[in-house]
Design an enzyme around this catalytic site. Structure first.
Site, PDB file in Angstrom:
ATOM      1  N   PHE A 112       0.812  -1.227   0.000  1.00  0.00           N
ATOM      2  CA  PHE A 112       0.000   0.000   0.000  1.00  0.00           C
ATOM      3  C   PHE A 112       0.842   1.272   0.000  1.00  0.00           C
ATOM      4  O   PHE A 112       0.340   2.352  -0.317  1.00  0.00           O
ATOM      5  CB  PHE A 112      -0.994  -0.010   1.175  1.00  0.00           C
ATOM      6  CG  PHE A 112      -0.549   0.741   2.400  1.00  0.00           C
ATOM      7  CD1 PHE A 112       0.274   0.146   3.341  1.00  0.00           C
ATOM      8  CD2 PHE A 112      -0.953   2.044   2.611  1.00  0.00           C
ATOM      9  CE1 PHE A 112       0.685   0.839   4.462  1.00  0.00           C
ATOM     10  CE2 PHE A 112      -0.550   2.750   3.733  1.00  0.00           C
ATOM     11  CZ  PHE A 112       0.275   2.145   4.659  1.00  0.00           C
ATOM     12  N   LYS A 113       2.135   1.143   0.320  1.00  0.00           N
ATOM     13  CA  LYS A 113       3.008   2.322   0.321  1.00  0.00           C
ATOM     14  C   LYS A 113       3.024   3.020  -1.047  1.00  0.00           C
ATOM     15  O   LYS A 113       3.281   4.212  -1.133  1.00  0.00           O
ATOM     16  CB  LYS A 113       4.442   1.924   0.684  1.00  0.00           C
ATOM     17  CG  LYS A 113       4.616   1.167   1.996  1.00  0.00           C
ATOM     18  CD  LYS A 113       4.590   2.079   3.186  1.00  0.00           C
ATOM     19  CE  LYS A 113       5.052   1.423   4.492  1.00  0.00           C
ATOM     20  NZ  LYS A 113       4.209   0.341   4.993  1.00  0.00           N
TER      21      LYS A 113
END
Ligand SMILES: *Cc1c(COP(=O)(O)O)cnc(C)c1O
Length: 496
Positions: A112-113
């Site tokens: 998700f970064k």
């Protein structure tokens, strides 16, 4: 829109300054001076639009010193179709009745970064044009795995920037290591250090704050900046996907405008869940924030007792991106819940750095408990959950997401709350193939790429090409240094 510091309410900077600086001089974090509102009518309207359009709408409320053209340039380049494997960018999948998985891992590095680190380089270079004249930006990153790769991929070949990532030689998975050491791009560097993540982080902080180093850089027209999650430019993109998930539910007729939802987040540094809280302050209807931790359950205890105490054993788990005992972004929540009391925040976080512990007032504790539920689970429960979810719903989730699912199930059993719920799914299961395969009872003796193949046969879920193809990528970075050699490595990477 201006930004204050959590440790100095009278500090007041533009978003461009907040993004370039990363952290305020006195050590506080930048927060918006107020929360712009998004109405139910706005939500209905943007629910008919694309992710890029939704992002421009939400970000435009905060980044008021960016022109609409600048914002469009940043957002449309960050979330390009050739970088994300899902057309909806942040895809909402149905798990079971009223429960949805917000899949935030369809970006280039499968975690998700990417949602923030694909956008940050554009925000940073646009900001730099406004507040720095003609300087080159050097990004230093210490990583325990996911952030390093996502930052490299975000900053590769971005004009006017160079990026150098330090990772602990024996502290990341093979796949994570290969993702970094094979990184493409003319402005990137990757360096292993003989030490752990804390050594890498301490080294980077030391270089950042070293006066002599700063002066040497200045002579060459270079400034440091940071890509870690205390930077406002990493937090603000995350607010968008909570609105976007709500819009998807609206568009699919799963909810009516105004219906509240629960949000469940597997939490480490408290950045992701704080973004959901900020979305709520802007008008997103939320019933409960469910904060899920692994065996490093400092936040579970904090939510239950109001005491934050990091004096406890550190556990290495199969959800390593949540192996954290200091959740930096909690400072922003406390600032808000104390009515923006910078003095109180300074005193609490002084105590944290001196004694490793602080306690919030009864009033703040009660506010937290009225909105947040905290829970945790260990590795065994995490693996059981991966297997159960797969067997029952044919849905494969990674180790971090499984922690969230487990804690949500516990919450639901305890409270009987059946509010529609969005669970943040933070990584592709293929990023943690070994543990996921083990959970499903597969053969874990094989090498990483054989494991990827086995998992794909077992799950019928296609492996992301960028992970499977690592096998054929050339390793570009093999340097491994002592932790004392970091400064020298920075100079070399910058050609000084
Ligand atoms: C970084 C990360 C987390 C933790 O997110 P925070 O914003 O630090 O709370 C959870 N899962 C994965 C896969 C991550 O990479």
């Amino acid at each position: 829109m201006l930004y204050n510091s959590t440790r100095n309410s009278s500090a007041s900077v533009s978003s461009a300054q907040a993004i370039v600086k990363g952290i305020s001089e006195e050590g506080g974090l930048f927060v918006p001076e107020s929360f712009p509102q998004i109405s139910l009518d706005d939500l209905k309207e943007i629910s008919g639009k694309s992710y890029v359009e939704r992002a421009e709408f939400v970000l435009g409320k905060f980044l008021t010193d960016f022109t609409p053209e600048e914002l469009h340039h940043c957002v449309s380049n960050a979330y390009r179709a050739d970088k994300f494997s899902s057309e909806s960018i942040a895809e909402l999948a149905h798990l079971y009745k009223g429960i949805y998985m917000l899949e935030l891992w369809h970006g280039p590095t499968c975690a998700f970064k990417d949602m923030a680190l694909q956008l940050l380089p554009y925000l940073l270079t646009t900001s730099a044009k406004k507040v720095l004249s003609d300087k080159e930006i050097a990004i230093l990153v210490a990583t325990s795995g996911d952030t390093g790769k996502a930052a490299l991929e975000g900053f590769k070949d971005v004009e006017g920037t160079k990026i150098l990532v330090f990772y602990p030689e024996d502290g990341v998975s093979n796949i994570q290591k290969l993702q970094m050491t094979t990184q493409q791009g003319g402005n990137v560097g990757v360096c292993a250090i003989k030490g752990n993540f804390d050594d890498a982080q301490t080294g980077v902080k030391k270089i950042f704050t070293d006066k002599a180093v700063g002066e040497k850089l200045a002579e060459h027209g270079i400034v440091f900046s940071s890509a870690n999650s205390i930077n406002w430019g990493r937090l603000v993109p995350q607010i968008v996907y909570y609105f976007s998930a709500y819009c998807d539910l609206l568009a699919n007729g799963e909810i009516e405008a105004g219906d509240k939802i629960n949000v469940v987040v597997p939490t480490g540094n408290f950045g992701n869940i704080l973004s959901a809280y900020y979305a709520n302050l802007m008008g997103l209807p939320v019933n409960k924030f469910i904060c899920a931790s692994n065996a490093n359950n400092v936040l579970t205890d904090f939510i239950a007792t109001g005491v934050y105490d990091r004096n406890r054993p550190f556990h290495t788990t199969i959800s390593p991106s949540m192996d954290i005992l200091i959740s930096s972004n909690l400072e922003r929540l406390i600032y808000d819940l104390t009515g923006r009391d910078d003095k109180a925040v300074r005193s609490l976080f002084d105590q944290l750095s001196k004694e490793g512990r602080y306690e919030v007032s009864k009033e703040v504790k009660e506010k937290i408990q009225s909105m947040f539920y905290g829970g945790c689970c260990d590795d065994t429960q995490t693996k059981q959950t991966i297997k159960e979810i797969f067997d029952q719903y044919s849905y494969l989730c990674d180790t971090h997401t499984a922690v969230a699912v487990k804690v949500y199930e516990e919450y639901r059993a305890k409270t009987g709350d059946v509010t529609k719920t969005v669970i943040a799914s933070t990584a592709s299961p293929y990023k943690f193939t070994g543990s996921v395969l083990e959970a499903l009872g597969g053969n874990t003796a094989a090498d990483d790429f054989a494991q990827i193949e086995e998992l794909s046969e077992l799950s019928k879920l296609e492996a992301p090409a960028q992970l499977a193809n690592l096998k054929n990528c050339e390793v570009r970075f093999t340097k491994s240094i002592d932790k004392d050699g970091m400064e020298q490595a920075v100079f070399e990477a910058l050609g000084l």
